[in-house]
Design an enzyme around this catalytic site. Structure first.
Site, short mmCIF file in Angstrom:
data_model
loop_
_atom_site.label_atom_id
_atom_site.label_comp_id
_atom_site.label_asym_id
_atom_site.label_seq_id
_atom_site.Cartn_x
_atom_site.Cartn_y
_atom_site.Cartn_z
N ASP A 1 0.88 -1.17 0.00
CA ASP A 1 0.00 0.00 0.00
C ASP A 1 0.92 1.23 0.00
O ASP A 1 2.15 1.10 -0.16
CB ASP A 1 -0.99 -0.03 1.18
CG ASP A 1 -0.33 0.21 2.53
OD1 ASP A 1 0.92 0.30 2.60
OD2 ASP A 1 -1.07 0.31 3.53
N HIS A 2 0.34 2.41 0.19
CA HIS A 2 1.14 3.63 0.16
C HIS A 2 2.23 3.62 1.23
O HIS A 2 3.33 4.13 1.01
CB HIS A 2 0.24 4.86 0.33
CG HIS A 2 -0.63 4.79 1.54
ND1 HIS A 2 -1.72 3.95 1.62
CD2 HIS A 2 -0.54 5.41 2.76
CE1 HIS A 2 -2.28 4.08 2.81
NE2 HIS A 2 -1.59 4.95 3.51
N CYS B 1 3.31 -3.10 3.99
CA CYS B 1 2.48 -1.94 4.36
C CYS B 1 3.22 -1.20 5.46
O CYS B 1 4.42 -1.39 5.64
CB CYS B 1 1.06 -2.36 4.74
SG CYS B 1 0.92 -3.41 6.20
N GLY B 2 2.53 -0.35 6.20
CA GLY B 2 3.23 0.42 7.23
C GLY B 2 3.83 -0.46 8.30
O GLY B 2 4.99 -0.29 8.69
N THR B 3 3.04 -1.41 8.77
CA THR B 3 3.49 -2.29 9.86
C THR B 3 3.64 -3.75 9.44
O THR B 3 4.20 -4.55 10.19
CB THR B 3 2.46 -2.28 10.99
OG1 THR B 3 1.19 -2.70 10.44
CG2 THR B 3 2.31 -0.89 11.59
N ILE C 1 1.10 -5.56 9.44
CA ILE C 1 0.01 -6.22 10.17
C ILE C 1 -1.24 -6.38 9.30
O ILE C 1 -1.81 -7.47 9.20
CB ILE C 1 -0.33 -5.43 11.46
CG1 ILE C 1 0.86 -5.45 12.43
CG2 ILE C 1 -1.57 -6.02 12.14
CD1 ILE C 1 0.71 -4.49 13.60
N GLY C 2 -1.66 -5.30 8.67
CA GLY C 2 -2.86 -5.37 7.84
C GLY C 2 -2.71 -6.38 6.71
O GLY C 2 -3.62 -7.19 6.45
N MET C 3 -1.55 -6.35 6.07
CA MET C 3 -1.29 -7.29 4.97
C MET C 3 -1.38 -8.74 5.47
O MET C 3 -1.96 -9.61 4.81
CB MET C 3 0.08 -7.03 4.36
CG MET C 3 0.18 -5.74 3.56
SD MET C 3 -0.86 -5.80 2.09
CE MET C 3 -0.12 -4.50 1.09
N HIS D 1 10.11 -23.45 9.91
CA HIS D 1 9.11 -24.10 10.78
C HIS D 1 7.68 -23.95 10.28
O HIS D 1 6.85 -24.81 10.53
CB HIS D 1 9.19 -23.52 12.20
CG HIS D 1 10.37 -24.02 12.97
ND1 HIS D 1 10.47 -23.89 14.34
CD2 HIS D 1 11.51 -24.65 12.57
CE1 HIS D 1 11.62 -24.43 14.76
NE2 HIS D 1 12.28 -24.88 13.69
N ARG E 1 8.10 -32.80 11.86
CA ARG E 1 7.09 -32.44 12.86
C ARG E 1 6.38 -31.13 12.50
O ARG E 1 5.23 -30.91 12.87
CB ARG E 1 7.73 -32.34 14.25
CG ARG E 1 8.71 -31.20 14.44
CD ARG E 1 9.44 -31.28 15.77
NE ARG E 1 10.28 -30.11 16.02
CZ ARG E 1 11.49 -29.93 15.50
NH1 ARG E 1 12.02 -30.84 14.68
NH2 ARG E 1 12.20 -28.85 15.79
N HIS E 2 7.08 -30.28 11.75
CA HIS E 2 6.47 -29.00 11.37
C HIS E 2 5.36 -29.22 10.34
O HIS E 2 4.35 -28.52 10.35
CB HIS E 2 7.54 -28.05 10.84
CG HIS E 2 8.63 -27.82 11.83
ND1 HIS E 2 8.41 -27.21 13.04
CD2 HIS E 2 9.95 -28.19 11.80
CE1 HIS E 2 9.55 -27.17 13.72
NE2 HIS E 2 10.49 -27.77 13.00
#
Ligand code: RB5
Length: 142
Positions: free
Chosen positions: A8-9, A65-67, A69-71, A98, A132-133
């Site tokens: 994003d921007h 994105c900025g953080t 998180i949203g993505m 993992h 196991r993963h």
């Protein structure tokens, strides 16, 4: 390797830097935007990029994105996607080893360009460990 790339921007400039590093390393990049720092909505770009992983046009995707998180929230709404919001080379490596992450999410307001480029390099170089993963991933992949 063919990779989908989106931002994003807030992530636009870092996406451009990552794109240059990927192309310099010989990867193929499917950049779905955005293509300027003008304000846009991250879900539109996350969905476009992960669609390319889901239908096989791209092996992996990187979303900025900025953080991050949203993505990551948007990408992980798709059953086929394991998106990891990472912050350093260690978390990037572990997300592959993992978690077999097929989407890397980065926060342009959280990490600097040098760190991000190194994280992408490490992420792409790290194979999934399996074993196991794989059993653990199977428990949430129905
Ligand atoms: C945009 O200002 C910002 O909210 C977005 O880039 C991202 O950080 C959301 O998770």
């Amino acid at each position: 390797m063919k990779l989908a790339l989106a931002a994003d921007h807030g992530g636009y400039l870092l996406k451009e830097a990552i794109k240059s590093s990927l192309l310099a390393a010989g990867h193929e990049v499917d950049d779905v935007g955005c293509f300027s720092p003008e304000s846009v909505d991250y879900p539109d770009f996350a969905d476009k990029a992960v669609a390319r992983v889901i239908d096989g046009r791209c092996e992996l995707a990187i979303l900025v994105c900025g953080t991050g998180i949203g993505m990551a929230i948007v990408a992980n709404r798709h059953r086929e996607i394991r998106a990891a919001n990472c912050f350093d080379a260690y978390t990037a490596r572990m997300s592959r080893e993992h978690n077999n992450a097929n989407v890397l999410c980065l926060g342009a307001r959280v990490i600097d360009e040098e760190t991000a480029v190194e994280m992408v390099r490490v992420w792409l170089a790290t194979p999934f460990a399996g074993g196991r993963h794989q059993r653990r991933i199977a428990k949430f992949s129905n």
